[in-house]
Design a protein around this motif. Structure first.
Motif, PDB file in Angstrom:
ATOM      1  N   ARG A 153      -1.352  -8.714  -5.991  1.00 19.44           N
ATOM      2  CA  ARG A 153      -1.789  -9.441  -4.549  1.00 19.44           C
ATOM      3  C   ARG A 153      -1.955  -8.060  -3.460  1.00 19.44           C
ATOM      4  N   VAL A 154      -0.713  -7.361  -3.478  1.00 20.92           N
ATOM      5  CA  VAL A 154      -0.795  -6.379  -2.524  1.00 20.92           C
ATOM      6  C   VAL A 154      -1.797  -5.221  -2.981  1.00 20.92           C
ATOM      7  N   HIS A 155      -2.159  -4.949  -4.121  1.00 16.10           N
ATOM      8  CA  HIS A 155      -3.301  -3.992  -4.431  1.00 16.10           C
ATOM      9  C   HIS A 155      -4.611  -4.226  -4.204  1.00 16.10           C
ATOM     10  N   ASP A 156      -4.906  -5.804  -4.018  1.00 17.85           N
ATOM     11  CA  ASP A 156      -5.876  -6.174  -3.688  1.00 17.85           C
ATOM     12  C   ASP A 156      -6.409  -5.873  -2.251  1.00 17.85           C
ATOM     13  N   ASN A 157      -5.177  -5.976  -1.470  1.00 20.54           N
ATOM     14  CA  ASN A 157      -5.381  -5.906  -0.169  1.00 20.54           C
ATOM     15  C   ASN A 157      -4.568  -4.818   0.435  1.00 20.54           C
ATOM     16  N   SER A 158      -4.800  -3.338  -0.555  1.00 24.30           N
ATOM     17  CA  SER A 158      -4.023  -2.318  -0.240  1.00 24.30           C
ATOM     18  C   SER A 158      -4.252  -1.546   1.109  1.00 24.30           C
ATOM     19  N   LEU A 175      -4.613 -10.308   8.007  1.00 20.23           N
ATOM     20  CA  LEU A 175      -5.231  -9.094   7.248  1.00 20.23           C
ATOM     21  C   LEU A 175      -6.849  -9.152   7.217  1.00 20.23           C
ATOM     22  N   ASP A 176      -7.325 -10.203   7.554  1.00 19.36           N
ATOM     23  CA  ASP A 176      -8.755 -10.121   7.534  1.00 19.36           C
ATOM     24  C   ASP A 176      -9.112  -9.628   9.025  1.00 19.36           C
ATOM     25  N   LEU A 177      -8.482  -9.741  10.121  1.00 21.44           N
ATOM     26  CA  LEU A 177      -8.692  -9.223  11.303  1.00 21.44           C
ATOM     27  C   LEU A 177      -8.475  -7.930  11.768  1.00 21.44           C
ATOM     28  N   ILE A 178      -7.341  -7.484  10.839  1.00 22.61           N
ATOM     29  CA  ILE A 178      -6.807  -6.034  10.831  1.00 22.61           C
ATOM     30  C   ILE A 178      -8.127  -5.244  10.403  1.00 22.61           C
ATOM     31  N   LEU A 225      -0.537   6.265   3.134  1.00 20.13           N
ATOM     32  CA  LEU A 225      -0.464   6.629   1.638  1.00 20.13           C
ATOM     33  C   LEU A 225       0.588   5.553   1.248  1.00 20.13           C
ATOM     34  N   MET A 226       1.885   5.372   1.944  1.00 19.68           N
ATOM     35  CA  MET A 226       2.871   4.617   1.756  1.00 19.68           C
ATOM     36  C   MET A 226       2.915   3.132   2.149  1.00 19.68           C
ATOM     37  N   GLY A 227       1.976   2.748   2.978  1.00 18.41           N
ATOM     38  CA  GLY A 227       2.206   1.467   3.473  1.00 18.41           C
ATOM     39  C   GLY A 227       2.392   0.109   2.540  1.00 18.41           C
ATOM     40  N   PRO A 228       1.032   0.422   1.552  1.00 20.91           N
ATOM     41  CA  PRO A 228       0.956  -0.679   0.633  1.00 20.91           C
ATOM     42  C   PRO A 228       2.395  -0.691  -0.173  1.00 20.91           C
ATOM     43  N   PHE A 229       2.860   0.592  -0.735  1.00 20.16           N
ATOM     44  CA  PHE A 229       3.882   0.662  -1.636  1.00 20.16           C
ATOM     45  C   PHE A 229       5.153  -0.006  -0.932  1.00 20.16           C
TER      46      PHE A 229
END
Length: 610
Positions: free
Chosen positions: A537-542, A231-234, A430-434
């Motif tokens: 956790r997911v929201h912090d990296n949404s 996630l850091d590189l993306i 919009l749907m990815g994090p969900f």
């Protein structure tokens, strides 16, 4: 302690200070390992050759550099000794800087570069010291970091087609962050930023059918980032721009096609199932000609399902083919390096042997995708197959049993089929994090179910022993009724507590009270806590999760829908993104300057001097 007086007498008596062992190594090679600089000076004063190499071309400077013996390296590089920092070994053609880089000898790297060593020197595979350090893994991250800070190029490619940045991304993410900055520069004069995407996604060298086998690694940079979940590189601006370009080229079209096709698949099967339930009282499952549209829907649903299954099989075959190519490519690389390994450095040979064995444990891209997603897909296909087979048997030989079975199977299949649609909406940010959140929740629910089963099973047995099979408690006369009653107790729903008290007024409050506390208060609240933690956790990296899901779909579209290549230019990135210039309003003092601006500044200075 070294008896220099005795050694002086031996050399004065005719001993050759340049004598060597069976590998051609002289006393200087041994001295450069751990002996003092005074001992080295002693032998040099008596005629030992500082430029002498063994049978493999390794000099004393190679040895001292690899062991990060700072004082010895500094002494050998002094003008009085003048060891050659560009000396290359015979087989792998590696310089002392290569030896320092692959052994994480940071101090030696700085001394060698200060003495004039070429930071871009290459070995027999055209690998720079930075590439060599990156290929050795995270244990060489400090050397890679120093080389980058001192100007090493992360965009170079070796003779096998392996990009330096690929190894950095796969093995040392924190260093890769620094390296990727080389592909994103800003010009404060023109207020432009430039993305060198052609260096991140170059054309692959060779072809799959190349008999020499010298072709580029099948893995691309974006694929490594997605499969490793970095996630850091993306979220690096370069990868964000690369994803944006690929999304516009073919990702958006492919994602919409997949979504529409799967939505149509769901609608077809849902309509087929509902039409079956509406006609369940009719002795004929299909009445012609008025039911022609139902037959057409069944045929269309089957074709769409077969197309999805074919795409899954195509992904499996492509994944295995890529894995086979990558294994062969990596084995050839390690075997080449093994042939060049030095017998006096057994740890390097052992590392290469370990890496060769590790190749056999590599998995293909299909199996590296979250296993639950693939299992869920094949579960849906299996349910649809079973439902259709039951329906076909009912059409050929109508019976109430087959019709009921097909309806039950379809009712379950439709639920899973519509849940599967979420896989194809994850490409839209919009749907990815969900979708990621739901995927993580499945793991939390599985952990909860294990704990709940640990409590539920013994209590179910206890309730059956006391209340099971008795007419006094109707809801517990059967096993299924008892299990459902316990589930209702967990949800704090109504249950026959008064009837249980009439059977056993001691065990009823004891079992009901403790089960309610353990299942409802403990387990359910634990599940809520797990879900809250997952959400946080997911929201912090949404945003990162949304981009990651979009990148995953881009890779899926590129592999499973090759016909889309007709609608865009395969060479677009190499033609239009080398570099890709865009207006930039956010320019800080620490921004990099575009190389053209550097040239202009240099010309101005020359003009002022003249």
């Amino acid at each position: 302690q070294v008896d220099l007086q005795f050694l002086d007498e031996v050399i004065s008596g005719g001993a050759d200070p340049n004598c060597s062992d069976r590998y051609g190594q002289t006393v200087l090679h041994e001295v450069s390992r751990a002996w003092s600089v005074d001992v080295m000076r002693f032998f040099l004063d008596r005629g030992s050759d500082p430029l002498g190499s063994d049978q493999f071309g390794v000099t004393a400077l190679h040895v001292a550099s690899a062991l990060d013996y700072e004082d010895m390296v500094q002494f050998l590089l002094d003008r009085e000794v003048s060891a050659d920092p560009s000396a290359q070994t015979f087989l792998d053609q590696q310089t002392p800087l290569h030896y320092a880089a692959k052994n994480d000898a940071v101090r030696s790297i700085k001394l060698l570069l200060r003495a004039g060593a070429n930071i871009g020197c290459t070995d027999y595979k055209q690998r720079t010291p930075l590439q060599l350090a990156a290929s050795m893994g995270d244990q060489r991250s400090e050397a890679a970091q120093v080389l980058l800070e001192l100007g090493a190029n992360a965009g170079v490619k070796d003779s096998d087609g392996q990009l330096c940045i690929s190894a950095l991304i796969g093995r040392m993410s924190h260093v890769a962050q620094e390296a990727i900055r080389q592909f994103h520069v800003k010009d404060r004069v023109t207020r432009q930023e430039y993305f060198y995407l052609n260096l991140l996604e170059p054309e692959e060298a060779g072809t799959p059918g190349d008999p020499s086998g010298r072709r580029a690694s099948p893995s691309v940079r974006l694929q490594v980032v997605v499969l490793e979940g970095k996630l850091d590189l993306i979220m690096n601006p370069v990868f964000l721009k690369l994803i944006e370009i690929k999304w516009k080229l073919y990702g958006r079209l492919g994602a919409w096609l997949l979504l529409v096709l799967n939505f149509l698949l769901n609608v077809c099967w849902t309509t087929v199932a509902i039409s079956m339930s509406a006609c369940q009282d009719s002795p004929d499952r299909y009445t012609f000609p008025q039911d022609w549209w139902r037959v057409l829907l069944v045929v269309l649903a089957l074709l769409l399902t077969l197309e999805e299954v074919f795409r899954e099989i195509q992904d499996i075959v492509l994944s295995r083919r890529k894995l086979h190519l990558r294994r062969g490519w990596m084995e050839r690389r390690f075997q080449d390096d093994l042939r060049c390994s030095h017998p006096m450095w057994p740890q390097e040979r052992q590392y290469l042997l370990n890496q060769t064995r590790r190749i056999q444990r590599m998995r293909g891209n299909y199996s590296r995708v979250p296993a639950l997603r693939n299992i869920f897909d094949w579960l849906v296909y299996s349910l649809l197959t079973a439902s259709f087979c039951a329906h076909l048997a009912d059409v050929l030989q109508p019976s109430i049993l087959l019709h009921t079975l097909s309806l039950r199977l379809f009712s379950i299949s439709i639920i899973f089929l519509w849940l599967r649609l979420m896989k194809h909406v994850r490409a839209f940010r919009l749907m990815g994090p969900f979708i990621v959140m739901l995927g993580n929740i499945v793991g939390d629910v599985m952990r909860f179910l294990f704990l709940y089963a640990e409590i539920f099973i013994p209590y179910a047995c206890s309730f059956w022993i006391i209340f099971g099979g008795t007419p006094s408690v109707p809801s517990m006369q059967s096993v299924s009724g008892l299990l459902y009653s316990l589930y209702r107790i967990t949800l704090v729903d109504e249950y026959e507590y008064a009837a249980m008290v009439t059977v056993d007024n001691i065990m009823a409050p004891l079992l009901c009270g403790t089960f309610l506390a353990a299942s409802s208060i403990l387990c359910v609240n634990l599940l809520i806590a797990l879900l809250s933690d997952t959400f946080q956790r997911v929201h912090d990296n949404s945003q990162a999760n949304a981009v990651m899901q979009q990148a995953a779909v881009i890779l899926q579209v590129g592999d499973s829908m090759p016909r889309l290549h007709r609608f865009y230019d395969n060479q677009y990135i190499s033609k239009h993104c080398s570099p890709l210039g865009e207006a930039c309003d956010n320019l800080s003092m620490s921004s990099c300057y575009h190389h053209e601006f550097g040239h202009v500044t240099g010309q101005v200075r020359v003009g002022i001097r003249h």
